[in-house]
Design an enzyme around this catalytic site. Structure first.
Site, PDB file in Angstrom:
ATOM      1  N   ASP A 127     -29.887 -55.067  25.597  1.00  0.00           N
ATOM      2  CA  ASP A 127     -28.731 -54.588  26.029  1.00  0.00           C
ATOM      3  C   ASP A 127     -27.086 -53.973  26.106  1.00  0.00           C
ATOM      4  OD1 ASP A 127     -27.666 -52.176  27.374  1.00  0.00           O
ATOM      5  OD2 ASP A 127     -28.775 -52.359  29.365  1.00  0.00           O
ATOM      6  N   ASP A 145     -26.847 -47.841  22.801  1.00  0.00           N
ATOM      7  CA  ASP A 145     -26.710 -49.118  22.942  1.00  0.00           C
ATOM      8  C   ASP A 145     -28.754 -50.165  23.557  1.00  0.00           C
ATOM      9  OD1 ASP A 145     -26.661 -48.428  25.178  1.00  0.00           O
ATOM     10  OD2 ASP A 145     -25.811 -49.190  26.068  1.00  0.00           O
ATOM     11  N   GLU A 146     -29.312 -49.690  23.438  1.00  0.00           N
ATOM     12  CA  GLU A 146     -30.063 -50.818  23.642  1.00  0.00           C
ATOM     13  C   GLU A 146     -32.123 -50.329  22.348  1.00  0.00           C
ATOM     14  OE1 GLU A 146     -31.906 -49.824  27.951  1.00  0.00           O
ATOM     15  OE2 GLU A 146     -29.674 -48.618  28.085  1.00  0.00           O
TER      16      GLU A 146
END
Ligand code: MG
Length: 451
Positions: A67, A162-163
């Site tokens: 993350d 974003d992960e």
């Protein structure tokens, strides 16, 4: 190289004197200039360590969840060094209505967090630097990060901008331990993009995701199969991915505050109260969950595509609300066509000025792909469900039940305008937007949205 792992008990989380193998930054390594660039030390691979870890993870997958830390804000700080060390708040601009999308760690000191109204963020931090989101810039960096991860394992599932989940089962052995491998991933991301990521390692996706949030920023939390109970036991229930304020409230009324208490609760009683969700919660509380990382090249259809917007002012004007739905259906339609899909299910979301939120869905008899078809269904849902004379704050449209569009002629399902013709109009508009930008052409009726 100094050893990189220590046994510690995270304060206030694991409690009861239990210990968890928890990897922490090597403080002693920070002294040398070289180590400053490399906050993690690398362990030389020795067969004994591999054997020990192989035993620990035997019969289990090794799943990593990465993350990125304060992703949008960190990118802006990286691109404009003057923003480093400043409270940077990405999302709406002060003076306009909107919400915080991400903020830098410097801004979090002021109590600002994601989804907070921008006005509230401005009240808390008037000296903050407010920036609009820049989607294409973030997507560009996101692809960079995924390309780095792909060098480590081909079993990579992007989970959001974003992960990502990475399955490193077996592959970690080249690095000695799963943690050593993940540290290398983190270092590689930082050295190539200047951005940091936090990571969690566990035997399934849900535990890995919970673990990655434990030690932010730039942290790594390892939950070995033998320590799952200790990891979960004293965590508050809201840490579970998928438990929102409503479920948390309902659970606290049953006296369930920690995941340990949730695990002890009678599963039949949970099922009675929460339905299928109750049984799923019980499974999670016991550390069970899906461990299949679906690589990006095997990704099934996108499940849904949606957009929502906070209106410039609360309004009960049907014209303004409709105009906003027109804009949203155009955005959703364009994204859907770009991905090559058509839809059979349309959902309308609306939030009144008192923040009470409703969503209503409709399944169609045929698949559609034109902006107008999406818009017409959204308007029908609005007309059927909106309480007149109540001001609206936010509207959103989501399409689901997607399938690949194969260019087959559509059945004419609308009385006045046929879907096939509208679909062609949309294709032409899409081509114009591809060349001249998204704002180059739109529907006249969209212009009423600012009234
Ligand atoms: Mg993040």
């Amino acid at each position: 190289m100094p050893a990189e792992s220590k046994k510690i008990a995270a304060p206030g989380v694991f409690g009861k004197g239990r210990e968890l193998t928890h990897l922490i930054r090597d403080e002693s390594a920070k002294d040398s200039a070289e180590e400053k660039k490399r906050p993690w030390s690398i362990r030389k691979v020795d067969t004994q360590t591999i054997g020990k870890n192989r035993h620990k993870w035997s019969g289990h997958k090794v799943i990593v969840h990465l993350d990125m830390d304060a992703f949008f804000a960190a990118i802006e700080q990286q691109h404009c060094p003057q923003l480093k060390g400043q409270p940077v708040i990405i999302g709406g601009l002060p003076g306009y209505r909107g919400v915080v999308s991400t903020c830098s760690y410097e801004a979090r000191v002021f109590g600002i967090k994601s989804a907070m109204p921008t006005a509230e963020a401005f009240r808390r931090c008037p000296v903050g630097i407010f920036l609009e989101t820049s989607g294409s810039k973030y997507t560009y960096i996101s692809i960079d990060v995924l390309n780095i991860l792909r060098e480590f394992s081909p079993i990579l599932e992007p989970f959001s901008i974003d992960e990502a989940f990475v399955d490193i089962t077996g592959i970690w052995e080249r690095y000695g331990t799963p943690a050593s491998m993940v540290k290398e991933m983190q270092m590689m991301i930082e050295s190539r993009t200047g951005l940091t990521a936090s990571a969690g390692i566990a035997h399934n996706k849900i535990l890995a995701k919970m673990a990655s949030g434990m030690d932010k920023p730039n942290g790594l939390t390892l939950v070995e199969p033998g320590t799952v109970g200790a990891f979960l036991e004293n965590l508050p229930v809201e840490t579970v991915w998928g438990i929102g304020p409503a479920t948390q409230n309902a659970l606290s009324q049953l006296g369930i505050l920690t995941i340990g208490q949730l695990a002890m609760y009678d599963v039949y009683a949970l099922r009675k109260i929460f339905g299928v969700h109750g049984a799923a919660l019980h499974e999670i509380a016991h550390g069970r969950g899906d461990s299949t990382v679906t690589p990006y090249y095997h990704q099934p259809h996108e499940k849904s595509i949606g957009h929502e917007t906070t209106l410039p002012n609360d309004t009960d004007s049907i014209d303004v609300i409709r105009a906003n739905l027109r804009v949203l259906s155009e955005r959703v339609g364009r994204r859907m066509r770009k991905s090559g899909y058509e839809t059979k299910r349309i959902k309308l979301k609306f939030r009144y000025s008192d923040f009470s939120t409703f969503s209503r869905e409709r399944t169609l008899t045929d698949y559609v792909r034109s902006d107008l078809a999406i818009f017409q269904q959204a308007v029908k849902l609005l007309d059927d469900n909106l309480q007149k004379a109540r001001a609206i704050r936010l509207v959103g449209i989501t399409v689901s039940h997607l399938r690949e569009f194969k260019g087959v002629a559509q059945v004419e399902i609308f009385e006045e305008l046929c879907e096939k013709k509208n679909s062609c109009i949309c294709d032409v508009m899409d081509k114009i937007k591809d060349i001249y930008g998204d704002k180059s052409i739109t529907y006249l009726s969209s212009s009423f949205r600012y009234k």
